[in-house]
Scaffold this active site. Sequence first.
Site, mmCIF file in Angstrom:
data_model
loop_
_atom_site.group_PDB
_atom_site.id
_atom_site.type_symbol
_atom_site.label_atom_id
_atom_site.label_comp_id
_atom_site.label_asym_id
_atom_site.label_seq_id
_atom_site.Cartn_x
_atom_site.Cartn_y
_atom_site.Cartn_z
ATOM 1 N N GLU A 70 -27.797 58.366 -0.442
ATOM 2 C CA GLU A 70 -26.539 58.418 -1.207
ATOM 3 C C GLU A 70 -26.656 57.479 -2.402
ATOM 4 O O GLU A 70 -26.980 56.294 -2.255
ATOM 5 C CB GLU A 70 -25.326 58.068 -0.344
ATOM 6 C CG GLU A 70 -24.044 58.146 -1.171
ATOM 7 C CD GLU A 70 -22.763 58.393 -0.384
ATOM 8 O OE1 GLU A 70 -22.833 58.882 0.757
ATOM 9 O OE2 GLU A 70 -21.699 58.080 -0.948
ATOM 10 N N GLU A 95 -26.283 50.988 -4.194
ATOM 11 C CA GLU A 95 -25.076 50.623 -4.949
ATOM 12 C C GLU A 95 -25.294 49.234 -5.549
ATOM 13 O O GLU A 95 -25.445 48.261 -4.814
ATOM 14 C CB GLU A 95 -23.855 50.629 -4.017
ATOM 15 C CG GLU A 95 -22.543 50.208 -4.650
ATOM 16 C CD GLU A 95 -22.191 51.002 -5.898
ATOM 17 O OE1 GLU A 95 -21.891 52.194 -5.801
ATOM 18 O OE2 GLU A 95 -22.227 50.432 -7.003
ATOM 19 N N ASP A 122 -30.080 49.484 -7.949
ATOM 20 C CA ASP A 122 -30.201 50.756 -8.660
ATOM 21 C C ASP A 122 -30.992 51.765 -7.827
ATOM 22 O O ASP A 122 -32.082 51.452 -7.335
ATOM 23 C CB ASP A 122 -30.914 50.463 -9.991
ATOM 24 C CG ASP A 122 -30.794 51.593 -10.976
ATOM 25 O OD1 ASP A 122 -31.059 52.755 -10.596
ATOM 26 O OD2 ASP A 122 -30.454 51.313 -12.136
ATOM 27 N N ASP A 144 -20.330 57.851 -12.257
ATOM 28 C CA ASP A 144 -19.617 57.339 -13.437
ATOM 29 C C ASP A 144 -19.605 58.429 -14.510
ATOM 30 O O ASP A 144 -20.659 58.947 -14.876
ATOM 31 C CB ASP A 144 -20.314 56.086 -13.974
ATOM 32 C CG ASP A 144 -20.188 54.914 -13.002
ATOM 33 O OD1 ASP A 144 -19.128 54.787 -12.368
ATOM 34 O OD2 ASP A 144 -21.162 54.148 -12.868
ATOM 35 N N LYS A 148 -17.476 59.537 -23.189
ATOM 36 C CA LYS A 148 -17.745 59.607 -24.636
ATOM 37 C C LYS A 148 -19.110 60.219 -24.897
ATOM 38 O O LYS A 148 -20.101 59.827 -24.254
ATOM 39 C CB LYS A 148 -17.706 58.203 -25.254
ATOM 40 C CG LYS A 148 -16.328 57.602 -25.230
ATOM 41 C CD LYS A 148 -16.294 56.286 -25.975
ATOM 42 C CE LYS A 148 -14.895 55.708 -25.891
ATOM 43 N NZ LYS A 148 -14.882 54.285 -25.681
ATOM 44 N N ASP A 180 -14.766 65.102 -10.346
ATOM 45 C CA ASP A 180 -13.501 65.729 -10.731
ATOM 46 C C ASP A 180 -13.363 65.740 -12.253
ATOM 47 O O ASP A 180 -12.284 65.943 -12.788
ATOM 48 C CB ASP A 180 -12.311 65.029 -10.060
ATOM 49 C CG ASP A 180 -12.371 63.518 -10.183
ATOM 50 O OD1 ASP A 180 -13.246 63.017 -10.925
ATOM 51 O OD2 ASP A 180 -11.548 62.834 -9.551
#
Length: 214
Positions: A70, A95, A122, A144, A148, A180
Amino acid sequence: MSTSDADDAFHWRNFYGRRHGKQLRPGQRRLLETRLADLAPDGVSRRANPDRARIDPAALVPGAQDLWLEIGFGGGEHMIRQAQTNPDIGIVGCEPFVNGVAMLLSGIERAGVENLRIHAGDARDLMDVLPDGSIGRVFLLYPDPWPKRRHWKRRFVNPANLDMLSRVMRSGADLRVATDIADYVRHSLEQVRLHPAFAWTAERPHDWRTPWAD
Ligand SMILES: C[S@@+](CC[C@H](N)C(=O)[O-])C[C@H]1O[C@@H](n2cnc3c(N)ncnc32)[C@H](O)[C@@H]1O
């Protein structure tokens, strides 16, 4: 501890997210100091393994029938649930956000699961040292979004990371991406479909609009 703090001097890849949030509670600090080292795969940091020699995935969770990965587990809620429902599978989560790692450690204590491992850093550093075809399933949940356009190259779904994933994933393994953010869906579809090692398995919109049962 072979994890984020110890590795701070050795961050050698660009990582644009947060590594630290609000101050940790004493119990969380204690867990990081006492439990994390037991659950962290050895040989992932550049300091411990400058030659990036491959690690033995079978040694991570001895006896496990498969190893899942994960990426960016946040507070680890999904990992705990997967560990509970799949006790014969080893799951290693990555994480860099230390507060999330502390949350997962608390969750592991509460749930009493034994098949989770944590790389507090990482995911690319872990993938570097995993052997070819060692992972049976990958979760990338709500990565994330970097909305932009000038930040799109920071998105985890990118050609370099898909190359790494395709090397460590076994043939036929699933890469599960959930988001989402509509534009991240578009972006992922574009990137994954362009990559020769991946096949898009959904056949109709219903298939990709419906979350996996688990
Ligand atoms: C938006 S959060 C989602 C967290 C969690 N998956 C969830 O659904 O709640 C994205 C997470 O990915 C982590 N992340 C970003 N880049 C990463 C990388 N290269 N390796 C591992 N984790 C990463 C971030 O630290 C952040 O916690």
